[in-house]
Design a protein around this motif. Structure first.
Motif, PDB file in Angstrom:
ATOM      1  N   LYS A   1      42.650  99.954   4.132  1.00 38.09           N
ATOM      2  CA  LYS A   1      43.084  99.404   2.841  1.00 38.09           C
ATOM      3  C   LYS A   1      44.338  98.572   3.068  1.00 38.09           C
ATOM      4  CE  LYS A   1      42.976 102.302  -0.646  1.00 38.09           C
ATOM      5  NZ  LYS A   1      43.353 103.556  -1.328  1.00 38.09           N
ATOM      6  N   GLY A   2      44.572  97.678   2.151  1.00 36.77           N
ATOM      7  CA  GLY A   2      45.801  96.880   2.242  1.00 36.77           C
ATOM      8  C   GLY A   2      45.800  95.928   3.423  1.00 36.77           C
ATOM      9  N   VAL A  12      45.834  92.549   5.364  1.00 33.59           N
ATOM     10  CA  VAL A  12      46.205  91.152   5.099  1.00 33.59           C
ATOM     11  C   VAL A  12      45.717  90.262   6.246  1.00 33.59           C
ATOM     12  CG1 VAL A  12      48.162  91.560   3.568  1.00 33.59           C
ATOM     13  CG2 VAL A  12      48.505  91.672   6.035  1.00 33.59           C
ATOM     14  N   HIS A  13      44.788  90.776   7.006  1.00 37.25           N
ATOM     15  CA  HIS A  13      44.335  90.037   8.189  1.00 37.25           C
ATOM     16  C   HIS A  13      42.847  89.693   8.156  1.00 37.25           C
ATOM     17  CE1 HIS A  13      47.878  92.409   9.490  1.00 37.25           C
ATOM     18  NE2 HIS A  13      48.192  91.295  10.101  1.00 37.25           N
ATOM     19  N   GLY A  59      44.223  87.134   0.551  1.00 39.20           N
ATOM     20  CA  GLY A  59      44.833  88.167  -0.278  1.00 39.20           C
ATOM     21  C   GLY A  59      44.848  89.526   0.403  1.00 39.20           C
ATOM     22  N   ILE A  60      45.075  90.529  -0.424  1.00 40.97           N
ATOM     23  CA  ILE A  60      45.099  91.904   0.084  1.00 40.97           C
ATOM     24  C   ILE A  60      43.710  92.493  -0.064  1.00 40.97           C
ATOM     25  CG2 ILE A  60      46.045  94.196  -0.334  1.00 40.97           C
ATOM     26  CD1 ILE A  60      48.659  92.878  -0.980  1.00 40.97           C
ATOM     27  N   GLU A  77      40.451  79.918  12.723  1.00 40.78           N
ATOM     28  CA  GLU A  77      41.500  80.874  13.109  1.00 40.78           C
ATOM     29  C   GLU A  77      41.352  81.211  14.584  1.00 40.78           C
ATOM     30  OE1 GLU A  77      41.398  84.297  10.574  1.00 40.78           O
ATOM     31  OE2 GLU A  77      41.876  83.136   8.772  1.00 40.78           O
ATOM     32  N   ASN A 106      43.347  90.692  22.707  1.00 42.13           N
ATOM     33  CA  ASN A 106      44.182  91.875  22.534  1.00 42.13           C
ATOM     34  C   ASN A 106      43.747  92.937  23.549  1.00 42.13           C
ATOM     35  OD1 ASN A 106      45.470  94.168  21.696  1.00 42.13           O
ATOM     36  ND2 ASN A 106      45.198  93.759  19.517  1.00 42.13           N
ATOM     37  N   LEU A 143      44.433  95.911  23.815  1.00 42.64           N
ATOM     38  CA  LEU A 143      44.467  97.303  23.334  1.00 42.64           C
ATOM     39  C   LEU A 143      43.142  98.020  23.586  1.00 42.64           C
ATOM     40  CD1 LEU A 143      46.365  97.120  19.921  1.00 42.64           C
ATOM     41  CD2 LEU A 143      47.137  98.159  22.060  1.00 42.64           C
ATOM     42  N   LYS A 180      47.678  89.929  27.488  1.00 44.09           N
ATOM     43  CA  LYS A 180      47.603  89.235  26.204  1.00 44.09           C
ATOM     44  C   LYS A 180      48.198  87.834  26.386  1.00 44.09           C
ATOM     45  CE  LYS A 180      48.807  89.309  21.427  1.00 44.09           C
ATOM     46  NZ  LYS A 180      49.616  89.756  20.345  1.00 44.09           N
ATOM     47  N   ASP A 189      52.692  83.809  23.244  1.00 42.75           N
ATOM     48  CA  ASP A 189      52.723  82.980  22.035  1.00 42.75           C
ATOM     49  C   ASP A 189      52.633  81.499  22.413  1.00 42.75           C
ATOM     50  OD1 ASP A 189      52.919  85.245  20.587  1.00 42.75           O
ATOM     51  OD2 ASP A 189      55.043  85.046  20.076  1.00 42.75           O
ATOM     52  N   ILE A 195      44.733  77.722  12.594  1.00 46.64           N
ATOM     53  CA  ILE A 195      45.884  78.626  12.493  1.00 46.64           C
ATOM     54  C   ILE A 195      45.701  79.805  13.439  1.00 46.64           C
ATOM     55  CG2 ILE A 195      46.443  78.013  10.117  1.00 46.64           C
ATOM     56  CD1 ILE A 195      45.056  80.528   9.202  1.00 46.64           C
ATOM     57  N   SER A 196      46.805  80.467  13.682  1.00 42.85           N
ATOM     58  CA  SER A 196      46.754  81.675  14.493  1.00 42.85           C
ATOM     59  C   SER A 196      46.275  82.807  13.595  1.00 42.85           C
ATOM     60  CB  SER A 196      48.146  81.979  15.041  1.00 42.85           C
ATOM     61  OG  SER A 196      48.104  83.158  15.789  1.00 42.85           O
ATOM     62  N   GLY A 197      45.220  83.468  13.997  1.00 42.52           N
ATOM     63  CA  GLY A 197      44.667  84.502  13.130  1.00 42.52           C
ATOM     64  C   GLY A 197      44.952  85.884  13.643  1.00 42.52           C
TER      65      GLY A 197
END
Lengths: 695, 296
Positions: free
Chosen positions: B7-8, B10-11, B15-16, B247, B252, B254, B272, B275, B294-296
């Motif tokens: 939840k929440g 932003v990626h 929006g959220i 994007e 990553n 991880l 990784k 930048d 854009i960087s996503g």
């Protein structure tokens, strides 16, 4: 003291600085510390009165600080984090302030107030003399040069100083010069810290527009002045040094307030708001600290301007929420005009500008430590603190346990508040501030210094911290010991007293329980009830100036250092684990950002006019400007806190900054009401920052 | 079967949002950073570094998979039936189950909790994975339910599915987050599947006037060659009326550690991208693409 300062100081002017302010009477890194400015003389020589007048209370109060129960900065009154009453100066000028004072004296019939009037008048006269000496110095520099550009520069300072010695500013330049000069002089004359540099978009827009209309100023010239105004604040500090080599660990006041609503509820943001934000970004400044006031009416383009630095690794802007703070100020007795003109002092201390000093940062109270002292039976420590705490061991219901905890925290709060009221009443003898008081509203009418309660409002803030520990600990005991009966209260207390050693399974159960920030209705209800009860209790006391105590929810870097003394708590926290800032949830749970915001918005924040602070660290990986703006809008509109301390960071970047600090000089993080270069932080602060929940 | 709900977020779209991750994916991208999303059944992650040797798992495991000897915890994965009992009692989350079944209504209830945030921010529901197209019945029902509630919907997809799947989901999807993983020829070696079906599906969505954001993983040395840039450019120019922007998502690492936690072999290791590397790749793409990158 005022007269000696005015007589003996030497004005210092700079060839490339259009403003005048350097008196040589305070250090660049001054942040309200008495030994660092001329006006601190009085306090340095008289603060012993605190100790001598109430030796026993003094000792216990200081002990509470040493033992991480509450701060004792001042020790009883906050001599820092003020805001000079710029709006009164901008409206009346020094001559108007003087006239107001004389009028007050004429009408006042109390002979015991003559001293205040006399001292305040001497203060105002001395400041006039100081400004005139700047005018004189500028005239001499002007006469010593044939260079036309130089002559113009010195003449502008000369004429501005002459004007401001009497009148309010009449141009945008004079307005900026007023903010700069009176910020500095406020710090010097009374030895108390002025943190706020003004609300320039709100206060100077009329002058700016009049200049443009009259052809006296172009937009480009105004932008250049704004850059120079802010650049000087930043460049006086060497923020690239390691933190332990910087004064006050790199934290300064120097706050600029932008945006927000007026008393009719209309946005005041304008082209100056945008210019200040752009200049701050373009110059890559840390200081002045920008505190940006948001509301549901803040335009999208301003949200975008605010969002951009975060996405560039520069977490330098504080966010204040008008949707929370203005209603809170109104509910607590401010007029719409005074409430809408609020500023935040050094870090977050909400002040109704021109009418009060709120004393917002001298007695942070740790709910976390209060829980610790309730659970861990420690009669010797309690004796040292002069506290008689009940023991929770015999509680046979959650209500009895809750009552015990609440009784104890009230006992500690009562002692702190009564001590402040009693010992803080010595403040007018220690450090009266007649010049500052004369500039505040109503001191001229009452004939009383602000330290005596002469200002229009006289609140003293009581900021609570360790909120998540308090709520989660109560919920843990309620569930484990009395609802699910998975362990007896005695077992739970034993586990906590043993720092959970040998009770790992029980701790796992505790960590899986509903908790603050997790979106659980029962926890929200408990949190709301507790805050209402604490608010009712705290506001039932009167402070040292006869005003109210008002509530807040925030704390400074105490979340790092107090944590070391705060033992394990029933929420699953272990000895020494960091506390969470303000209403921020515990680090032991990783909830969604929306459940955190909704929980925060459920609190009765209108009862916390001193401010309510939430920390959020967002992952910068893949975060777009649109998404961040969307989040800021949500935080604002659902009224999730009075202030947001936001960071947009990348975990990998922090780790790389640890390994290769030289490559990350530009990485700036928001810490405890201020921002600093990450690579300059000491090990404790870095660890605390990295251990914050990342959304 | 889902493996997470965030939840929440932003990626994952505008929006959220609430992002529902469906478990199971037909692709095996060598850089996958969520290998626990690949299989369609539950899996157990075993993280020895977190183990405090409390022994709780030993007592609860019905198949005696866990033993402790000489201060070491041994786990016999070949005997494990992934019942999850050990994960339930593990105090330090050294054992963790990935994957759970939830009904449409249960998920919708979670999604609706954040309706206020969607309204303020222009957010909504995102289906991600794994691969949402691989559970089409479930995805269709969930999207339908969300639309019925007036909630904006996104699908994040690799695009590998039968055409009929897209036919069913396109009317219910307000925005597609569609992966462009590599150049055409490299798809089989890098993802385990050919590109023809995927790009054909992308074109079909464009024909339907769907709104699309292209998401491009950036794995230096794997998919940052000029041929990749050229094919991406050609595709975006061709479908520019549908593609909103591109994007770039830096690799990553991880996921590398998770392979070991799942008892599987990691297919690729790499640093990784810095930048600066990412910024350079974005700049190169901006030179040739007719939309924002854009960087996503």
């Amino acid at each position: 003291m005022y007269e000696i300062i005015a007589e003996n100081f030497t004005p210092v002017l700079f060839r490339n600085d259009p403003f005048f302010w350097e008196t040589g009477l305070k250090t660049a890194e001054y942040n309200g510390r008495r030994e660092l400015s001329a006006g601190g003389f009085l306090m340095l020589n008289r603060e012993h009165l605190y100790r001598e007048k109430h030796p026993e209370s003094f000792l216990e109060y200081i002990m509470a600080d040493r033992h991480a129960l509450h701060l004792a900065y001042g020790p009883f009154c906050d001599y820092d984090h003020h805001c000079f009453p710029f709006s009164n100066l901008l409206k009346l000028g020094l001559s108007g302030i003087l006239a107001r004072l004389r009028e007050g004296r004429r009408k006042n019939t109390c002979p015991d107030r003559d001293d205040f009037y006399t001292a305040a008048e001497k203060g105002l006269n001395s400041v006039q003399k100081i400004i005139l000496k700047f005018a004189q110095a500028a005239e001499q520099r002007k006469n010593a040069t044939e260079d036309p550009a130089d002559r113009t520069h010195w003449e502008r300072i000369e004429q501005t100083a002459l004007k401001l010695s009497q009148d309010p500013p009449g141009t945008f330049f004079e307005g900026l010069a007023s903010l700069r000069f009176f910020y500095e002089i406020g710090n010097i004359m009374d030895g108390i810290g002025m943190s706020v540099l003004g609300s320039p978009d709100r206060q100077l827009i009329r002058l700016y527009r009049a200049d443009l209309q009259a052809g006296r100023l172009t937009r480009e010239e105004a932008y250049d002045l704004i850059c120079r105004f802010m650049l000087q604040v930043d460049c006086k500090l060497d923020s690239s040094r390691p933190l332990d080599k910087q004064y006050n660990a790199g934290e300064q006041g120097d706050t600029l307030i932008l945006g927000g609503l007026d008393e009719a509820g209309n946005p005041v943001d304008n082209e100056l708001t945008e210019m200040f934000l752009r200049a701050h970004e373009e110059l890559q400044l840390i200081y002045p600290k920008i505190q940006f006031r948001t509301s549901r009416r803040t335009p999208a383009e301003l949200f975008h301007l605010v969002a951009r630095p975060y996405l560039a690794g520069r977490n330098v802007i504080g966010l204040l929420n008008d949707e929370v703070l203005i209603p809170a100020l109104l509910k607590n007795g401010k007029t719409p005009h005074d409430a809408s003109g609020y500023v935040a002092g050094g870090c977050w201390e909400v002040i109704a500008e021109g009418t009060e000093h709120s004393e917002g940062a001298n007695c942070y109270f740790s709910l976390g430590r209060a829980m610790d002292l309730t659970i861990h039976h420690d009669p010797e420590l309690l004796k040292e603190l002069g506290l008689d705490f009940k023991q929770p061991d015999s509680a046979s219901s959650f209500q009895e346990f809750l009552d015990c905890c609440m009784d104890n925290v009230k006992t500690a709060l009562k002692k702190m508040l009564e001590t402040i009221a009693e010992c803080g009443s010595v403040w007018p003898e220690v450090n009266p501030c007649p010049f500052f008081s004369a500039c505040l509203d109503t001191c001229a009418e009452t004939g009383l210094d602000y330290t005596q309660g002469g200002a229009k409002y006289s609140p003293h803030s009581v900021p609570l911290t360790g909120f998540a520990i308090w709520i989660d600990s109560l919920e843990s005991v309620r569930k484990i010991c009395f609802e699910n009966r998975e362990a007896s209260l005695q077992e739970m207390l034993t586990a906590v007293r043993n720092n959970w050693k040998g009770f790992e399974q029980l701790r796992k159960k505790v960590l899986s329980l509903p908790h603050w920030g997790g979106g659980n209705p029962a926890v929200r209800e408990l949190a709301g009830e507790i805050l209402r009860e604490l608010h009712q209790f705290i506001t039932s006391f009167r402070n040292e100036r006869g005003g109210p105590f008002q509530c807040g929810l925030y704390s400074y870097s105490d979340i790092v250092f107090w944590a070391k003394q705060t033992r394990a708590t029933p929420d699953g926290r272990k000895d020494g684990d960091f506390l969470a800032q303000g209403i921020t949830p515990s680090r032991m749970h990783h909830d969604s950002i929306t459940s955190v915001l909704k929980d925060a918005a459920s609190l009765p924040l209108e009862d916390f006019p001193a401010n309510s602070v939430l920390n959020l660290n967002l992952s910068r990986n893949g975060l777009t400007e649109d998404a961040l703006v969307a989040l800021l809008r949500c935080w604002t509109e659902i009224k999730a806190s009075g202030m947001l301390q936001l960071n947009c960071i990348s975990r990998e970047e922090l780790e790389d900054a640890d390994r290769n600090p030289g490559s990350h000089e530009g990485l700036i993080v928001r810490l405890y009401g201020y921002s600093a270069r990450y690579v300059t932080l000491d090990a404790d602060r870095r660890r605390e920052f990295k251990e914050r929940n990342l959304f | 079967m889902i493996f997470d709900i965030i939840k929440g977020s932003v990626h994952d779209g505008p929006g959220i949002r609430t992002t529902v991750f469906l478990k199971g994916c037909p692709l095996r991208c060598i850089w996958c950073h969520n290998p626990e999303s690949q299989h369609f059944e539950k899996e157990l992650l075993w993280i020895p570094d977190n183990c405090i040797l409390c022994g709780a798992c030993i007592h609860t495991c019905p198949r005696a998979c866990h033993t402790i000897s000489d201060g070491h915890h041994q786990f016999r994965r070949d005997n494990c039936i992934r019942c999850g009992r050990c994960a339930e009692v593990c105090p330090e989350k050294a054992l963790r189950i990935s994957g759970r079944k939830m009904s449409i209504q249960e998920i919708l209830d979670v999604v609706l909790e954040d309706r206020l945030f969607y309204e303020i921010s222009g957010g909504g529901l995102t289906l991600s994975g794994g691969e949402p197209l691989a559970q089409v019945d479930f995805a269709e029902a969930l999207l339908k339910a969300a639309h019925h509630q007036g909630i904006h919907t996104c699908i994040e997809t690799c695009g590998y599915a039968e055409e009929s799947v897209l036919e069913r989901l396109a009317p219910l999807t307000d925005l597609w987050l569609f992966d462009f993983k590599a150049d055409f020829a490299s798809y089989p070696s890098l993802t385990g599947k050919p590109a023809d079906i995927i790009f054909a599906n992308l074109r079909k969505l464009a024909e339907k006037k769907s709104r699309i954001i292209l998401r491009c993983p950036f794995v230096p040395g794997r998919n940052d060659m000029s041929v990749c840039r050229k094919e991406l450019s050609d595709l975006v120019w061709e479908l520019r009326e549908s593609i909103q922007h591109v994007e770039v998502e830096p690799y990553n690492p991880l996921g590398e550690v998770k392979y070991a936690q799942l008892g599987r072999k990691c297919l690729m290791t790499a640093e990784k991208p810095s930048d600066a590397q990412t910024a350079r790749w974005i700049a190169l793409l901006r030179e040739v693409l007719p939309c924002e990158v854009i960087s996503g």
